[in-house]
Design a protein around this motif. Structure first.
Motif, PDB file in Angstrom:
ATOM      1  N   PRO A 172      33.540  52.621  18.881  1.00  0.00           N
ATOM      2  CA  PRO A 172      34.896  53.170  18.991  1.00  0.00           C
ATOM      3  C   PRO A 172      34.903  54.711  18.966  1.00  0.00           C
ATOM      4  CG  PRO A 172      34.922  51.272  17.557  1.00  0.00           C
ATOM      5  CD  PRO A 172      33.475  51.567  17.861  1.00  0.00           C
ATOM      6  N   HIS A 173      34.018  55.315  18.168  1.00  0.00           N
ATOM      7  CA  HIS A 173      33.947  56.776  18.124  1.00  0.00           C
ATOM      8  C   HIS A 173      33.456  57.342  19.453  1.00  0.00           C
ATOM      9  CE1 HIS A 173      34.971  57.208  13.939  1.00  0.00           C
ATOM     10  NE2 HIS A 173      34.065  56.297  13.600  1.00  0.00           N
ATOM     11  N   THR A 174      32.456  56.694  20.037  1.00  0.00           N
ATOM     12  CA  THR A 174      31.935  57.132  21.338  1.00  0.00           C
ATOM     13  C   THR A 174      33.018  57.005  22.394  1.00  0.00           C
ATOM     14  OG1 THR A 174      29.728  56.377  20.721  1.00  0.00           O
ATOM     15  CG2 THR A 174      30.124  56.761  23.066  1.00  0.00           C
ATOM     16  N   SER A 175      33.716  55.902  22.395  1.00  0.00           N
ATOM     17  CA  SER A 175      34.790  55.674  23.349  1.00  0.00           C
ATOM     18  C   SER A 175      35.885  56.727  23.197  1.00  0.00           C
ATOM     19  CB  SER A 175      35.376  54.275  23.141  1.00  0.00           C
ATOM     20  OG  SER A 175      36.428  54.046  24.033  1.00  0.00           O
ATOM     21  N   GLU A 176      36.244  57.058  21.971  1.00  0.00           N
ATOM     22  CA  GLU A 176      37.261  58.076  21.725  1.00  0.00           C
ATOM     23  C   GLU A 176      36.766  59.446  22.193  1.00  0.00           C
ATOM     24  OE1 GLU A 176      40.761  59.961  20.728  1.00  0.00           O
ATOM     25  OE2 GLU A 176      40.327  57.851  21.083  1.00  0.00           O
ATOM     26  N   GLY A 177      35.488  59.733  21.958  1.00  0.00           N
ATOM     27  CA  GLY A 177      34.911  60.998  22.423  1.00  0.00           C
ATOM     28  C   GLY A 177      34.935  61.108  23.932  1.00  0.00           C
ATOM     29  N   ILE A 178      34.594  60.025  24.601  1.00  0.00           N
ATOM     30  CA  ILE A 178      34.622  60.013  26.066  1.00  0.00           C
ATOM     31  C   ILE A 178      36.050  60.224  26.562  1.00  0.00           C
ATOM     32  CG2 ILE A 178      34.313  58.554  28.118  1.00  0.00           C
ATOM     33  CD1 ILE A 178      31.844  57.348  26.643  1.00  0.00           C
ATOM     34  N   ARG A 179      36.997  59.538  25.936  1.00  0.00           N
ATOM     35  CA  ARG A 179      38.409  59.699  26.311  1.00  0.00           C
ATOM     36  C   ARG A 179      38.837  61.156  26.151  1.00  0.00           C
ATOM     37  NH1 ARG A 179      42.988  60.878  24.673  1.00  0.00           N
ATOM     38  NH2 ARG A 179      42.342  61.104  22.528  1.00  0.00           N
ATOM     39  N   HIS A 180      38.469  61.757  25.025  1.00  0.00           N
ATOM     40  CA  HIS A 180      38.838  63.145  24.755  1.00  0.00           C
ATOM     41  C   HIS A 180      38.221  64.090  25.800  1.00  0.00           C
ATOM     42  CE1 HIS A 180      39.767  66.767  22.522  1.00  0.00           C
ATOM     43  NE2 HIS A 180      38.502  67.124  22.661  1.00  0.00           N
ATOM     44  N   LEU A 181      36.948  63.886  26.115  1.00  0.00           N
ATOM     45  CA  LEU A 181      36.286  64.742  27.098  1.00  0.00           C
ATOM     46  C   LEU A 181      36.889  64.579  28.494  1.00  0.00           C
ATOM     47  CD1 LEU A 181      32.599  64.493  25.914  1.00  0.00           C
ATOM     48  CD2 LEU A 181      34.045  66.533  25.919  1.00  0.00           C
ATOM     49  N   CYS A 182      37.244  63.358  28.849  1.00  0.00           N
ATOM     50  CA  CYS A 182      37.877  63.130  30.153  1.00  0.00           C
ATOM     51  C   CYS A 182      39.229  63.842  30.232  1.00  0.00           C
ATOM     52  CB  CYS A 182      38.043  61.640  30.428  1.00  0.00           C
ATOM     53  SG  CYS A 182      36.473  60.821  30.777  1.00  0.00           S
ATOM     54  N   TYR A 183      39.992  63.797  29.143  1.00  0.00           N
ATOM     55  CA  TYR A 183      41.274  64.496  29.070  1.00  0.00           C
ATOM     56  C   TYR A 183      41.048  66.003  29.219  1.00  0.00           C
ATOM     57  CZ  TYR A 183      45.788  65.920  27.083  1.00  0.00           C
ATOM     58  OH  TYR A 183      47.019  66.479  26.870  1.00  0.00           O
ATOM     59  N   TRP A 184      40.042  66.537  28.499  1.00  0.00           N
ATOM     60  CA  TRP A 184      39.715  67.956  28.568  1.00  0.00           C
ATOM     61  C   TRP A 184      39.322  68.341  29.993  1.00  0.00           C
ATOM     62  CZ3 TRP A 184      34.963  70.344  29.638  1.00  0.00           C
ATOM     63  CH2 TRP A 184      34.938  71.727  29.437  1.00  0.00           C
TER      64      TRP A 184
END
Length: 93
Positions: free
Chosen positions: A55-67
């Motif tokens: 879940p942390h990796t998925s959230e990190g990926i989501r955040h980076l995609c948004y950025w």
């Protein structure tokens, strides 16, 4: 009085500023491209190991995609603004 000693016109000042802005944008975009290449390699590595996606990796990926999305939007807006300025200056010649 020689031409080199004449004060710059407003349009000449704007052209010089725009030239500087183009160089700065190009440098910034080059750095951004390098960051993207690194992130894309990281995303590909994570994709090869789906069991590592927590879940942390998925959230990190989501955040980076948004950025990434908003970085691209920002570059597009800067380019559009600079193009508009250049068109105005070019019409004045």
């Amino acid at each position: 009085m020689s031409e080199s000693n004449l004060p710059l016109t407003e349009d000449e000042i704007r052209r010089e500023q725009l030239s500087s802005d183009f160089v700065n944008l190009s440098d910034d975009f080059s750095k951004f491209s390098e960051e993207c290449a690194f992130l894309f390699d990281a995303f590909a590595a994570v994709g090869r190991e789906p069991e590592c996606i927590t879940p942390h990796t998925s959230e990190g990926i989501r955040h980076l995609c948004y950025w990434l999305k908003y970085q691209v939007i920002g570059y597009r807006e800067k380019i559009d603004g600079m193009q508009d300025s250049w068109r105005v200056l070019s019409r004045k010649k």
